[in-house]
Structure formats: C-alpha cells, structure tokens
Design a protein around this motif. Structure first.
Motif, short mmCIF file in Angstrom:
data_model
loop_
_atom_site.label_atom_id
_atom_site.label_comp_id
_atom_site.label_asym_id
_atom_site.label_seq_id
_atom_site.Cartn_x
_atom_site.Cartn_y
_atom_site.Cartn_z
N PRO A 36 3.20 -7.13 0.88
CA PRO A 36 1.82 -7.39 1.31
C PRO A 36 1.73 -7.90 2.75
N ILE A 37 1.88 -7.00 3.68
CA ILE A 37 1.76 -7.32 5.10
C ILE A 37 0.29 -7.10 5.49
N PRO A 38 -0.32 -7.99 6.28
CA PRO A 38 -1.73 -7.78 6.66
C PRO A 38 -1.93 -6.44 7.39
N TRP A 39 -2.97 -5.74 7.03
CA TRP A 39 -3.40 -4.45 7.58
C TRP A 39 -2.51 -3.29 7.17
N VAL A 40 -1.23 -3.49 6.90
CA VAL A 40 -0.34 -2.39 6.49
C VAL A 40 0.58 -2.91 5.39
N ALA A 41 0.46 -2.38 4.20
CA ALA A 41 1.31 -2.79 3.08
C ALA A 41 2.12 -1.59 2.61
N HIS A 42 3.42 -1.68 2.72
CA HIS A 42 4.31 -0.63 2.24
C HIS A 42 4.50 -0.80 0.74
N TYR A 43 4.59 0.30 0.02
CA TYR A 43 4.84 0.16 -1.42
C TYR A 43 5.67 1.32 -1.95
N PHE A 44 6.27 1.04 -3.09
CA PHE A 44 7.08 2.00 -3.84
C PHE A 44 6.61 1.93 -5.28
N GLU A 45 6.36 3.09 -5.88
CA GLU A 45 5.94 3.15 -7.28
C GLU A 45 6.92 4.01 -8.07
N ILE A 46 7.15 3.62 -9.30
CA ILE A 46 7.96 4.42 -10.22
C ILE A 46 7.33 4.28 -11.61
N GLY A 47 7.46 5.32 -12.39
CA GLY A 47 6.86 5.28 -13.71
C GLY A 47 7.53 6.23 -14.67
N ILE A 48 6.95 6.33 -15.83
CA ILE A 48 7.42 7.27 -16.84
C ILE A 48 6.18 7.82 -17.54
N LEU A 81 -3.55 0.68 3.88
CA LEU A 81 -4.03 0.28 5.20
C LEU A 81 -5.37 -0.41 5.13
N GLY A 82 -5.69 -1.18 6.14
CA GLY A 82 -6.99 -1.85 6.24
C GLY A 82 -6.89 -3.33 5.98
N ARG A 83 -7.99 -4.03 6.27
CA ARG A 83 -8.01 -5.48 6.09
C ARG A 83 -7.75 -5.88 4.64
N SER A 84 -8.35 -5.14 3.72
CA SER A 84 -8.14 -5.41 2.29
C SER A 84 -7.17 -4.43 1.65
N ASN A 85 -6.48 -3.66 2.45
CA ASN A 85 -5.52 -2.64 1.97
C ASN A 85 -6.18 -1.68 0.99
N ASN A 86 -7.39 -1.22 1.31
CA ASN A 86 -8.12 -0.37 0.38
C ASN A 86 -8.04 1.12 0.72
N VAL A 87 -7.29 1.51 1.75
CA VAL A 87 -7.06 2.93 2.09
C VAL A 87 -5.58 3.18 1.89
N GLU A 88 -5.26 4.18 1.06
CA GLU A 88 -3.85 4.43 0.75
C GLU A 88 -3.44 5.85 1.12
N PHE A 89 -2.24 5.96 1.67
CA PHE A 89 -1.59 7.23 1.93
C PHE A 89 -0.26 7.19 1.20
N GLU A 90 0.01 8.25 0.42
CA GLU A 90 1.26 8.22 -0.33
C GLU A 90 1.82 9.63 -0.52
N LEU A 91 3.13 9.65 -0.71
CA LEU A 91 3.85 10.87 -1.08
C LEU A 91 4.29 10.66 -2.53
N THR A 92 3.92 11.59 -3.40
CA THR A 92 4.22 11.47 -4.82
C THR A 92 5.03 12.66 -5.28
N TYR A 93 6.02 12.40 -6.11
CA TYR A 93 6.84 13.45 -6.71
C TYR A 93 6.84 13.25 -8.21
N TYR A 94 6.53 14.32 -8.95
CA TYR A 94 6.54 14.26 -10.41
C TYR A 94 7.77 14.93 -10.93
#
Length: 94
Positions: A36-48, A81-94
């Motif tokens: 949770p970095i201000p204005w830019v938050a990097h994330y990684f998701e994994i699921g099943i 991205l954004g002040r509240s991190n409400n805009v997301e850009f992601e690369l997803t692989y199924y």
C-alpha cells in the motif's frame, strides 16, 4: 495493400469460419497481496477456481473442444493508482 471485392469476399468468408466460444459458469476465489504505497499500490493475486460448461476454440493452428468441470489457477500482477487506489491496471492469466 488494397483488395478488390472478390478478394475481400474470400477473406471475410475465411475469417468468419474461425470462432472461440464459451458457455460456462465460473466459480472461485482469489487472495491479494498488496504493497500500500500512496498513489501507486503494487499487488499480486492468486486463486483457485472451477469452470462448469463448454469451451470451443477453432483457429488456424488450434482446434480444441472441452466440456464438463475444469479447474484453473488464475494469477494477476497489477497496479492500483490514485489517491484512494481506485483505478486498477492488471495482467491476468487463467
């Protein structure tokens, strides 16, 4: 490159024969690890998850049909991205 009407008709007929369709129900869940970095938050998701239905892919190099219950493990890399991190850009692989 320009095509005449006959060539366009042939190209359109060839391209309309290919298809990728799915009629399925997707179920599952994901877990997100975020920095949770201000204005830019990097994330990684994994699921099943699981898919129940039918899938058909017919392309020049691929001809696959699958039906039934299929398992998948999706993962994503993204930026919120954004002040509240409400805009997301992601690369997803199924």
């Amino acid at each position: 490159m320009t095509y005449n009407k006959f060539q366009k008709r042939i190209l359109n007929s060839l391209l309309t024969e290919y298809e990728a369709t799915s009629k399925a129900l997707l179920l599952g869940g994901k877990v997100r690890i975020c920095a949770p970095i201000p204005w830019v938050a990097h994330y990684f998701e994994i699921g099943i998850g699981t898919s129940l239905g039918s899938f058909k892919t017919y392309l020049p190099n691929i001809n696959k049909q699958k039906k039934g219950l299929l398992m998948h493990i999706p993962f994503s890399l993204g930026l919120a991205l954004g002040r509240s991190n409400n805009v997301e850009f992601e690369l997803t692989y199924y």
